[in-house]
Design an enzyme around this catalytic site. Structure first.
Site, PDB file in Angstrom:
ATOM      1  N   ASP A   1      -8.055  -7.710   0.434  1.00 43.16           N
ATOM      2  CA  ASP A   1      -7.135  -7.814   1.571  1.00 43.16           C
ATOM      3  C   ASP A   1      -7.927  -7.508   2.824  1.00 43.16           C
ATOM      4  OD1 ASP A   1      -6.958  -4.626   1.303  1.00 43.16           O
ATOM      5  OD2 ASP A   1      -6.247  -5.277   3.289  1.00 43.16           O
TER       6      ASP A   1
ATOM      7  N   ASP B   1       0.855  -1.173   0.000  1.00 45.26           N
ATOM      8  CA  ASP B   1       0.000   0.000   0.000  1.00 45.26           C
ATOM      9  C   ASP B   1       0.899   1.234   0.000  1.00 45.26           C
ATOM     10  OD1 ASP B   1      -2.898   1.155   1.913  1.00 45.26           O
ATOM     11  OD2 ASP B   1      -2.276   1.434  -0.169  1.00 45.26           O
TER      12      ASP B   1
HETATM   13  C1  LIG Z   1      -9.859  -1.827   6.404  1.00 49.20           C
HETATM   14  N1  LIG Z   1     -10.463  -0.952   5.437  1.00 49.20           N
HETATM   15  C2  LIG Z   1      -9.712  -0.328   4.502  1.00 49.20           C
HETATM   16  N2  LIG Z   1     -10.236   0.594   3.677  1.00 49.20           N
HETATM   17  C3  LIG Z   1      -9.202   1.047   2.923  1.00 49.20           C
HETATM   18  C4  LIG Z   1      -9.146   2.053   1.955  1.00 49.20           C
HETATM   19  C5  LIG Z   1      -7.896   2.370   1.394  1.00 49.20           C
HETATM   20  C6  LIG Z   1      -7.784   3.468   0.430  1.00 49.20           C
HETATM   21  O1  LIG Z   1      -8.760   4.165   0.036  1.00 49.20           O
HETATM   22  N3  LIG Z   1      -6.548   3.743  -0.038  1.00 49.20           N
HETATM   23  C7  LIG Z   1      -5.427   3.027   0.336  1.00 49.20           C
HETATM   24  N4  LIG Z   1      -4.242   3.377  -0.193  1.00 49.20           N
HETATM   25  N5  LIG Z   1      -5.492   1.991   1.220  1.00 49.20           N
HETATM   26  C8  LIG Z   1      -6.718   1.657   1.784  1.00 49.20           C
HETATM   27  C9  LIG Z   1      -6.789   0.618   2.754  1.00 49.20           C
HETATM   28  C10 LIG Z   1      -5.544  -0.172   3.202  1.00 49.20           C
HETATM   29  C11 LIG Z   1      -5.423  -1.495   2.468  1.00 49.20           C
HETATM   30  C12 LIG Z   1      -4.084  -2.165   2.739  1.00 49.20           C
HETATM   31  C13 LIG Z   1      -3.695  -2.459   4.053  1.00 49.20           C
HETATM   32  C14 LIG Z   1      -2.461  -3.079   4.280  1.00 49.20           C
HETATM   33  C15 LIG Z   1      -1.613  -3.387   3.227  1.00 49.20           C
HETATM   34  C16 LIG Z   1      -2.013  -3.097   1.918  1.00 49.20           C
HETATM   35  C17 LIG Z   1      -3.248  -2.483   1.672  1.00 49.20           C
HETATM   36  C18 LIG Z   1      -8.032   0.348   3.315  1.00 49.20           C
HETATM   37  N6  LIG Z   1      -8.391  -0.523   4.317  1.00 49.20           N
END
Ligand SMILES: CNc1nc2cc3c(=O)[nH]c(N)nc3c(CCc3ccccc3)c2[nH]1
Length: 380
Positions: free
Chosen positions: A274, A100
């Site tokens: 994820d 991310d």
């Molecule tokens: C739990 N809910 C949740 N909603 C999200 C929305 C977003 C969003 O709008 N943008 C980005 N960049 N990331 C998000 C993430 C994190 C996902 C993640 C976590 C760990 C490792 C790799 C990826 C989210 N997680």
């Protein structure tokens, strides 16, 4: 003169195999291997899927694991991961890794932060030191981590939010997406995903998709959801968002979800997921089973000699009784969270394999009915 950077499409491709209604089955071809979709990606935030060796992760059938720019830039730093040969070598995970971009974690973890058009300044939740993330810095960090899939740097607004606030945030994320793409180093079999924003507003989601597809990415994530809006609003947002996305690219719904969320989102055209739930639940004695979730600290399991699931396709599933796991958690033994994380991740992978097989043979609707019936039945 065409912009060679964006024309030099990386060879990461998603190839469809079958579809059933809006649901799709396919393969994601990357530099670090090919992954069947739909796929659930275990979260390995700081270079480890907590409590699991990578052999254990592989034994569950997982294809892609996740890393996190925010956490890894703070510790051990991107430069050190690069010196250690990148995440694949450091974690001993030869398969694809998606990282991310860090913006989401800053908003949800970073204590003090200052957001401006150029990026975000924040203090580390570890030692209070000051750090900065911009589209360029985030993209460069993910390059140093050697991420197979790099995420664009975006802002994920908290919900509920006014349409005006959502529009302003989404438009800034689209400017950041263009800068992220500009900073991306295209390499054979590597890819970068744009992240669609716009909350639950159809017109904003449409604007965001138009902006991202004009820039051009190897895949598209649906961000801005799983932030407390609830399943109904998430599904209704998916209902009008996925049909507007390119058919020939993978779709990744970020942060989702429970088994029921995964089923409903696959049926609405999502390919990649994820969620920390199966891992976090594994550490808190919460077991996912075909009959819903159960809390193994509960005294009713003290002498329950049954295993967690009738399946015995992992070193955990067919071997350990509920009574033993109950004992391990009551005794606060580290093997408890290890075994239950293993079980929960294996359950999620088994569920995705079942869903994928049903898409291929056109029986997804019948499987959905069966799964929901069993989940509602409660413990077997
Ligand atoms: C739990 N809910 C949740 N909603 C999200 C929305 C977003 C969003 O709008 N943008 C980005 N960049 N990331 C998000 C993430 C994190 C996902 C993640 C976590 C760990 C490792 C790799 C990826 C989210 N997680």
């Amino acid at each position: 003169m065409s912009d060679h950077k964006t024309d030099h499409a990386t060879k990461m491709t998603w190839v469809p195999e079958a579809s059933c209604g809006m649901a799709r089955a396919g393969h994601l071809h990357t530099r670090h291997g090919t992954v069947p979709t739909p796929t659930f990606m275990p979260v390995g935030t700081v270079g480890t899927v907590k409590g699991m060796t990578m052999d254990a992760v592989r034994s569950t059938g997982a294809g892609i694991v996740l890393g996190n720019t925010y956490h890894l830039m703070l510790r051990p730093t991107a430069d050190r991961v690069q010196k250690l040969g990148g995440l694949h070598r450091m974690m001993d995970w030869p398969g694809p890794i998606l990282t991310d971009s860090g913006g989401f974690q800053v908003m949800s973890l970073g204590a003090l932060r200052k957001l401006d058009e150029d990026g975000v300044t924040f203090r580390s939740h570890i030692d209070g030191s000051k750090h900065r993330l911009t589209p360029e810095i985030s993209t460069d960090i993910q390059f140093k981590l050697d991420a197979t899939i790099t995420m664009a740097f975006d802002e994920c607004p908290a919900l509920p939010a006014t349409p005006e606030a959502l529009r302003k945030s989404m438009e800034m994320s689209m400017r950041w997406a263009a800068r992220s793409r500009e900073a991306f180093v295209a390499r054979e079999g590597y890819g970068q995903f744009g992240i669609v924003q716009g909350g639950t507003e159809r017109d904003l989601r449409e604007y965001s998709i138009k902006a991202l597809t004009e820039i051009g990415f190897e895949g598209y994530a649906i961000g801005g959801l799983a932030v407390g809006e609830g399943q109904e609003l998430m599904f209704s947002t998916l209902d009008f968002t996925t049909p507007m996305l390119p058919q020939d690219k993978a779709r990744y719904l970020m942060g989702v979800g429970t088994p029921d969320d995964l089923l409903g989102a696959v049926m609405r055209g999502v390919d990649m997921f994820d969620c920390v739930m199966p891992s976090r639940a594994g550490r808190t004695a919460r077991a996912y089973t075909e009959r819903g979730a159960i809390n193994l600290r509960n005294a009713r399991f003290a002498e329950d000699t049954r295993t967690l699931t009738p399946h015995d396709d992992t070193p955990v599933a067919g071997r350990y009784s509920r009574a033993y796991l109950h004992h391990l958690f009551r005794a606060n033994e580290m093997l408890g969270p290890m075994l239950l994380t293993w079980h929960n991740l294996a359950y999620y992978q088994r569920l995705m394999r079942q869903i994928r097989a049903a898409i291929v043979d056109g029986t997804l609707d019948a499987l959905a009915v069966k799964l929901r019936e069993d989940w509602a039945k409660g413990d077997w």
